[in-house]
Design a protein around this motif. Structure first.
Motif, PDB file in Angstrom:
ATOM      1  N   ALA A 555     -28.582 -17.776  23.390  1.00  0.00           N
ATOM      2  CA  ALA A 555     -27.221 -17.705  23.926  1.00  0.00           C
ATOM      3  C   ALA A 555     -26.636 -18.552  24.322  1.00  0.00           C
ATOM      4  CB  ALA A 555     -26.740 -16.297  24.748  1.00  0.00           C
ATOM      5  N   LYS A 585     -27.308  -8.300  29.133  1.00  0.00           N
ATOM      6  CA  LYS A 585     -26.966  -7.574  27.765  1.00  0.00           C
ATOM      7  C   LYS A 585     -27.089  -8.662  27.067  1.00  0.00           C
ATOM      8  CE  LYS A 585     -21.956  -6.454  25.953  1.00  0.00           C
ATOM      9  NZ  LYS A 585     -20.693  -6.514  26.278  1.00  0.00           N
ATOM     10  N   GLU A 586     -26.583  -9.668  26.816  1.00  0.00           N
ATOM     11  CA  GLU A 586     -26.959 -11.112  26.217  1.00  0.00           C
ATOM     12  C   GLU A 586     -28.688 -11.146  25.815  1.00  0.00           C
ATOM     13  OE1 GLU A 586     -23.075 -11.805  28.258  1.00  0.00           O
ATOM     14  OE2 GLU A 586     -25.200 -10.875  29.049  1.00  0.00           O
ATOM     15  N   SER A 588     -30.679  -9.217  25.821  1.00  0.00           N
ATOM     16  CA  SER A 588     -30.526  -7.992  24.792  1.00  0.00           C
ATOM     17  C   SER A 588     -30.513  -7.938  23.313  1.00  0.00           C
ATOM     18  CB  SER A 588     -30.517  -6.596  25.033  1.00  0.00           C
ATOM     19  OG  SER A 588     -30.429  -5.533  24.566  1.00  0.00           O
ATOM     20  N   GLN A 589     -29.247  -8.573  22.981  1.00  0.00           N
ATOM     21  CA  GLN A 589     -28.795  -8.810  21.786  1.00  0.00           C
ATOM     22  C   GLN A 589     -29.873 -10.337  21.269  1.00  0.00           C
ATOM     23  OE1 GLN A 589     -24.535  -9.459  22.558  1.00  0.00           O
ATOM     24  NE2 GLN A 589     -24.005  -8.379  23.162  1.00  0.00           N
ATOM     25  N   SER A 592     -32.356  -7.988  19.497  1.00  0.00           N
ATOM     26  CA  SER A 592     -32.214  -6.636  19.150  1.00  0.00           C
ATOM     27  C   SER A 592     -32.202  -7.156  17.247  1.00  0.00           C
ATOM     28  CB  SER A 592     -30.551  -6.147  19.015  1.00  0.00           C
ATOM     29  OG  SER A 592     -29.882  -7.707  19.038  1.00  0.00           O
TER      30      SER A 592
END
Length: 592
Positions: A555, A585-586, A588-589, A592
């Motif tokens: 990321a 959040k980043e 987690s992505q 995912s």
């Protein structure tokens, strides 16, 4: 006696050097000097003032300031009355400052600029131990308890105060508590490391056997004096009779080095990483002819240092090539550091062997080492005549080390701290039978060479059961000119990922033919082309790593890790837990 207490040691040096220059500092656009005699005289006035307001033996006095001569003058003034100096990082927030003031019951605080004064003054007005603030810069606060440093220097004191100062000096002991240094910590609340005068003096003596310093050395005081590394180094310069030049603004360091032309200075790997990235950027813009010359000089230097690191003489033809390369190329690189640099001790975090080799090849002696606040700085360092680029140097004189069953580095010696201030339980966890349990993973070789690999608490275990050192992978990937900062993620995950702050200039240069509209840093973070470019670069660097150590996804971040956003410690170490929290959040992505 003069080697048992810092106040005695510095007075002994002043007796030897008298009117010799000891400090150099910037006033406007020019540099001024201070002699040993003036240094001691001003420190004694500070001592007398503190005595006059009933500060004395075992009182805790804080210094909350950027680097300047007043810092060291106040330091000696406090130590001379057997009080304890509590250094506070100049970047600390109001809450961090308040924590230290309250825990140490600090009644007097020295502060630097108006930003620090503003924070300190709020606490002075509240119901807490703080009673007086002494400012190094002029101020416009109309409060009798806020006093300008220079106004104190113009005061005179009666014979009774003089007598009390002499008594304090005469009764000073090596076991006096010299300093409580709060570690910035990568997690949890800060801990005050208690160091005695004997800890410091033994550190100076031990390090002097490994690091050659001379009376004509000029050191640039760049790292914050609130950090044990710069504080010990600055005292070590004075211990050896050298000159300390104060750099008040760290952001001006590259310009300051060119002006001051230091022969020595201590620093952290980040400075070398920034300089190297700048060199790579410049070389990429040179003509093919100049690039060919640079690459020849680099290869020549790399061949030459293979002999030098083992204490051997290089073949005559190679030595001749090295001298030619120094004239044509190395001196231009050395000019970044002022042109006269002899050695640069470096510690605080990991640095790649490739980076160490590069600067040595450029005739810049990057003296890498390992230490901690709890060990009064240096535990091991590279020696001048024989060293290894892949390790963390040889143990300095007076230090013992061993490796526990968990591969933790344990240290014993006269420089080991006395415990954490008002924290007996945390002290008992790390001080056992005279050994300091560092929390660092490493190994010790038969010749006394130490290798520190990573913080044990940072080592990750993937969901497939593989143990991974994030620091090792970050060192490999940070060789990319496209990466400014990196934090590897993967604890309890099925594969590794990484949060990356790119080198925006280098990435833009690589993608300029793609005509991307990358106007700001958020555009970089959102760009699929940037992500693909950086990942392609990463894959080339990690091609020889086992599968479980390879970063699979990344990321791109729009904001650097910094002290201001609490993602770096004051000593520029990554706060991994905080990064995981802020970028949850980043992350987690990525999975995912």
């Amino acid at each position: 006696m003069h080697n048992l207490h810092i106040a005695h040691m510095l007075r002994h040096r002043a007796h030897i050097y008298k009117n010799k220059e000891v400090f150099r500092f910037k006033v406007g656009d020019n540099y001024k000097s201070m002699s040993w005699n003036t240094f001691i005289h001003q420190s004694e006035i500070i001592s007398k003032y503190l005595i006059s307001i009933n500060i004395g033996c075992n009182d805790n006095v804080g210094i909350f300031s950027n680097n300047m001569p007043q810092w060291t003058i106040s330091d000696l003034g406090i130590l001379s009355i057997r009080s304890t100096v509590v250094p506070i990082f100049p970047t600390n927030t109001k809450s961090q400052l308040e924590y230290v003031i309250n825990e140490t019951a600090m009644r007097v605080l020295f502060v630097g600029d108006n930003v620090q004064l503003k924070q300190a003054y709020k606490l002075l007005k509240q119901a807490n131990p703080l009673e007086k603030i002494i400012t190094f810069h002029p101020h416009n606060i109309n409060d009798k308890n806020v006093i300008f440093f220079n106004d104190i220097l113009s005061r005179t004191f009666n014979d009774d105060i003089e007598l009390k100062l002499n008594i304090q000096l005469e009764t000073a002991s090596k076991d006096d508590l010299a300093s409580i240094i709060y570690t910035s910590g990568t997690s949890g609340e800060p801990k005050g490391v208690m160091l005695t005068h004997y800890n410091f003096l033994r550190s100076f003596e031990n390090t002097s056997h490994s690091v050659p310093l001379y009376e004509n050395d000029i050191s640039l005081c760049f790292l914050p004096l609130s950090h044990v590394f710069e504080r010990c180094w600055s005292f070590l310069i004075l211990y050896n009779g050298g000159i300390n030049v104060y750099n008040e603004n760290p952001k001006e360091i590259l310009d300051t080095m060119r002006i001051v032309k230091p022969t020595v200075m201590c620093t952290v790997p980040r400075l070398f990483e920034k300089v190297y990235a700048g060199i790579e950027d410049n070389v990429s813009k040179w003509s093919p002819k100049k690039q060919k010359l640079f690459n020849w000089a680099k290869k020549t230097g790399l061949r030459y240092i293979e002999y030098k690191k083992d204490g051997k003489s290089a073949p005559l033809f190679l030595a001749l090539q090295q001298r030619i390369a120094k004239h044509l190329v190395y001196n231009k690189i050395r000019s970044i550091f002022g042109g006269k640099i002899r050695i640069i001790p470096c510690s605080g975090s990991s640095i790649s062997g490739e980076l160490k080799r590069f600067f040595h090849a450029m005739d810049i002696f990057l003296l890498y080492g390992y230490g901690a606040t709890e060990t009064t700085a240096t535990v091991s360092c590279m020696h001048e005549h024989k060293y290894d680029f892949e390790n963390t140097g040889q143990l300095v004189s007076g230090i013992e080390a061993k490796i526990s069953e968990e591969n933790m580095i344990l240290i014993k010696g006269d420089t080991i701290f006395k415990g954490y201030y008002k924290k007996p339980e945390q002290t008992a966890e790390v001080l056992k039978n005279g050994w300091y349990y560092t929390g660092d993973e490493g190994c010790l070789f038969e010749d006394g060479t130490l290798l520190m690999r990573d913080r044990l608490k940072d080592i990750m275990k993937t969901s497939t059961g593989k143990m991974v050192s994030p620091q090792k992978i970050e060192l490999i990937l940070s060789q990319s000119p496209l990466i400014e900062q990196i934090c590897v993620i993967g604890d309890n995950r099925k594969y590794l990922s990484a949060l990356i702050v790119p080198s925006y200039t280098m990435v833009a240069e690589k993608l300029k033919h793609a005509r991307l509209q990358l106007i700001n840093k958020q555009d970089f973070a959102n760009s699929k082309q940037v992500n693909a470019l950086v990942l392609e670069n990463i894959n080339e660097l990690q091609k020889d790593l086992p599968v479980y150590e390879k970063v699979v996804k990344i990321a791109i971040l729009p904001e650097p890790f910094s002290i201001d956003n609490s993602l770096l410690t004051n000593s520029l170490k990554v706060r991994r837990k905080e990064i995981n929290k802020v970028y949850a959040k980043e992350i987690s992505q990525l999975y995912s």
